[in-house]
Design an enzyme around this catalytic site. Structure first.
Site, PDB file in Angstrom:
ATOM      1  N   ARG A   1      -7.505   2.309  -2.910  1.00 36.46           N
ATOM      2  CA  ARG A   1      -8.384   2.281  -1.743  1.00 36.46           C
ATOM      3  C   ARG A   1      -9.084   3.625  -1.597  1.00 36.46           C
ATOM      4  O   ARG A   1      -8.450   4.678  -1.675  1.00 36.46           O
ATOM      5  CB  ARG A   1      -7.598   1.969  -0.463  1.00 36.46           C
ATOM      6  CG  ARG A   1      -8.521   1.547   0.686  1.00 36.46           C
ATOM      7  CD  ARG A   1      -7.765   1.108   1.913  1.00 36.46           C
ATOM      8  NE  ARG A   1      -8.566   0.115   2.651  1.00 36.46           N
ATOM      9  CZ  ARG A   1      -8.589   0.010   3.974  1.00 36.46           C
ATOM     10  NH1 ARG A   1      -7.867   0.828   4.736  1.00 36.46           N
ATOM     11  NH2 ARG A   1      -9.327  -0.911   4.568  1.00 36.46           N
TER      12      ARG A   1
ATOM     13  N   TYR B   1      -6.124  10.864   4.019  1.00 31.95           N
ATOM     14  CA  TYR B   1      -4.737  11.098   3.626  1.00 31.95           C
ATOM     15  C   TYR B   1      -4.689  11.872   2.307  1.00 31.95           C
ATOM     16  O   TYR B   1      -5.714  12.307   1.789  1.00 31.95           O
ATOM     17  CB  TYR B   1      -3.986   9.770   3.591  1.00 31.95           C
ATOM     18  CG  TYR B   1      -3.947   9.119   4.955  1.00 31.95           C
ATOM     19  CD1 TYR B   1      -3.351   9.773   6.031  1.00 31.95           C
ATOM     20  CD2 TYR B   1      -4.535   7.881   5.188  1.00 31.95           C
ATOM     21  CE1 TYR B   1      -3.338   9.204   7.297  1.00 31.95           C
ATOM     22  CE2 TYR B   1      -4.528   7.304   6.449  1.00 31.95           C
ATOM     23  CZ  TYR B   1      -3.933   7.976   7.503  1.00 31.95           C
ATOM     24  OH  TYR B   1      -3.934   7.424   8.761  1.00 31.95           O
TER      25      TYR B   1
ATOM     26  N   GLN C   1       0.839  -1.187   0.000  1.00 27.53           N
ATOM     27  CA  GLN C   1       0.000   0.000   0.000  1.00 27.53           C
ATOM     28  C   GLN C   1       0.886   1.252   0.000  1.00 27.53           C
ATOM     29  O   GLN C   1       1.663   1.474   0.919  1.00 27.53           O
ATOM     30  CB  GLN C   1      -0.935   0.026   1.205  1.00 27.53           C
ATOM     31  CG  GLN C   1      -1.974   1.145   1.087  1.00 27.53           C
ATOM     32  CD  GLN C   1      -2.875   1.240   2.286  1.00 27.53           C
ATOM     33  OE1 GLN C   1      -2.438   1.605   3.371  1.00 27.53           O
ATOM     34  NE2 GLN C   1      -4.150   0.917   2.106  1.00 27.53           N
TER      35      GLN C   1
ATOM     36  N   GLY D   1      -9.399  -6.877   8.976  1.00 28.54           N
ATOM     37  CA  GLY D   1      -8.272  -6.231   9.613  1.00 28.54           C
ATOM     38  C   GLY D   1      -7.983  -6.830  10.973  1.00 28.54           C
ATOM     39  O   GLY D   1      -7.219  -7.783  11.102  1.00 28.54           O
ATOM     40  N   ARG D   2      -8.604  -6.281  12.002  1.00 32.24           N
ATOM     41  CA  ARG D   2      -8.303  -6.705  13.366  1.00 32.24           C
ATOM     42  C   ARG D   2      -8.461  -8.199  13.603  1.00 32.24           C
ATOM     43  O   ARG D   2      -7.665  -8.779  14.357  1.00 32.24           O
ATOM     44  CB  ARG D   2      -9.156  -5.899  14.344  1.00 32.24           C
ATOM     45  CG  ARG D   2      -8.734  -4.441  14.415  1.00 32.24           C
ATOM     46  CD  ARG D   2      -9.694  -3.596  15.210  1.00 32.24           C
ATOM     47  NE  ARG D   2      -9.311  -2.181  15.167  1.00 32.24           N
ATOM     48  CZ  ARG D   2     -10.094  -1.195  15.543  1.00 32.24           C
ATOM     49  NH1 ARG D   2     -11.302  -1.447  15.998  1.00 32.24           N
ATOM     50  NH2 ARG D   2      -9.673   0.056  15.459  1.00 32.24           N
TER      51      ARG D   2
END
Length: 365
Positions: free
Chosen positions: A232, A185, A100, A321-322
């Site tokens: 993304r 971002y 990424q 993810g987690r």
């Protein structure tokens, strides 16, 4: 016949064995100084090579792109060599991994830039914090200051940084890259009227606000091929002063342009807190119509919810993810209906193998 969560999938030149991907997660374990990937990171990713696709943690394309302590880079030869440890370990374990590519823009702090302000499309503060490790070795969340607006020449320089980072990623052995255009971002900052007040070719109209994303996508695709590129996006995430009233049509317009360029996949970052707003079905349908490539989603999914969207033809992949933190063998656990272990939140950022690569696979009879 609708695809099963455990059915294979073609993704550009890759053949994925199922539809369960590993989402990018910042873990801040790079070696200092130099933000270097290391053997500990290689072990962590290799343990999770059973994912259909691993999307690496966000990786800064330049020193200017950094916004958090101990996050890895892809702009020096030493960093390329460090990432080779990771890709070789993942490939030896039978996995597939993309890098990424990340520029944080205004989500940063002067400590990373020799005391200078972070950069952004416009001089607008994000009302957000980043994780900074002080001279005492302790990490703390600190406020982001007002950034400095980029010049057009500087914007073109950053496009070049993305291109070079993609080239470095391929030299490091990655199977492709994902451009980070989500979560407030830099790319996301250009897309939204709340963070982009420019009056030149990069601001104002939708066409102008998606220009930077498309220039980055074009540069990266020209370097490594569009079939190895994903993007993304985060259409419904509004934190960090990113609540733009025009973001949905803007992202759908960008999706159509990315589709025409043959970009391999879009990856939607969705809100994952308990009472988060759900992504409307009409948006999912519009995105499917606009974008011909694969669509991956991430954000609080379980197997049943993912399968329901697969059944309706609205997604192709789901990223976890987690759950992958404490369950390195997550796809096998989901397939076999095994219980999931809980992760230690105190060990998310920085530290050692504890709470990182020391989680065991499930015990089997």
């Amino acid at each position: 016949m609708t695809p099963d969560l455990f059915a294979p999938l073609a993704l550009g030149p890759l053949t994925l064995p199922h539809r369960i991907a590993m989402a990018p997660m910042t873990r801040a374990r790079s070696t200092q100084p130099g933000n270097l990937p290391n053997e500990m990171m290689a072990a962590y990713y290799a343990q999770r090579a059973g994912a259909a696709l691993i999307v690496s943690e966000a990786t800064q394309i330049s020193p200017q792109g950094q916004g958090y302590s101990f996050t890895p880079g892809i702009h020096t030869e030493e960093q390329v060599q460090g990432w080779r440890l990771v890709t070789r370990a993942v490939h030896r374990a039978g996995g597939r991994i993309v890098l990424q590519l990340w520029h944080v823009g205004r989500m940063s702090h002067p400590v990373f830039h020799g005391g200078s302000a972070p950069v952004a499309p416009s001089a607008l503060a994000p009302d957000a914090q980043v994780w900074v490790v002080g001279e005492d070795g302790v990490g703390r969340m600190v406020d982001c200051p007002v950034p400095r607006a980029l010049t057009v020449d500087e914007i073109q320089g950053i496009v070049g940084d993305f291109r070079r980072a993609a080239a470095h990623a391929m030299r490091a052995g990655f199977d492709g890259v994902e451009i980070h255009g989500a979560n407030g971002y830099l790319v996301d900052q250009f897309l939204r009227t709340t963070s982009n007040h420019r009056d030149d070719a990069y601001g104002g109209s939708r066409a102008n606000r998606i220009r930077f994303l498309l220039e980055v996508a074009d540069a990266v695709a020209a370097e490594i091929g569009p079939e190895r590129v994903g993007v993304r996006l985060a259409p419904f995430i509004t934190a960090r002063n990113m609540d733009c009233p025009d973001v949905i049509p803007t992202i759908l317009s960008a999706a159509g342009e990315l589709s025409r360029r043959g970009i391999a996949f879009l990856h939607l970052a969705e809100a994952d807190w308990d009472d988060a707003p759900q992504v409307p079905d009409d948006f999912r349908a519009a995105l499917r119509e606009a974008f011909a490539g694969r669509i991956m989603v991430a954000g609080g999914y379980d197997a049943a919810r993912a399968q329901a969207l697969l059944d309706r033809g609205l997604i192709d992949l789901v990223a976890f993810g987690r759950p992958f933190i404490a369950n390195p063998d997550l796809p096998d656990r989901l397939k076999d209906g095994l219980p999931l272990s809980a992760f230690d939140p105190s060990a998310l950022f920085g530290g050692t193998e504890r709470g990182y690569s020391d989680y065991p696979a499930a015990a089997r009879a």
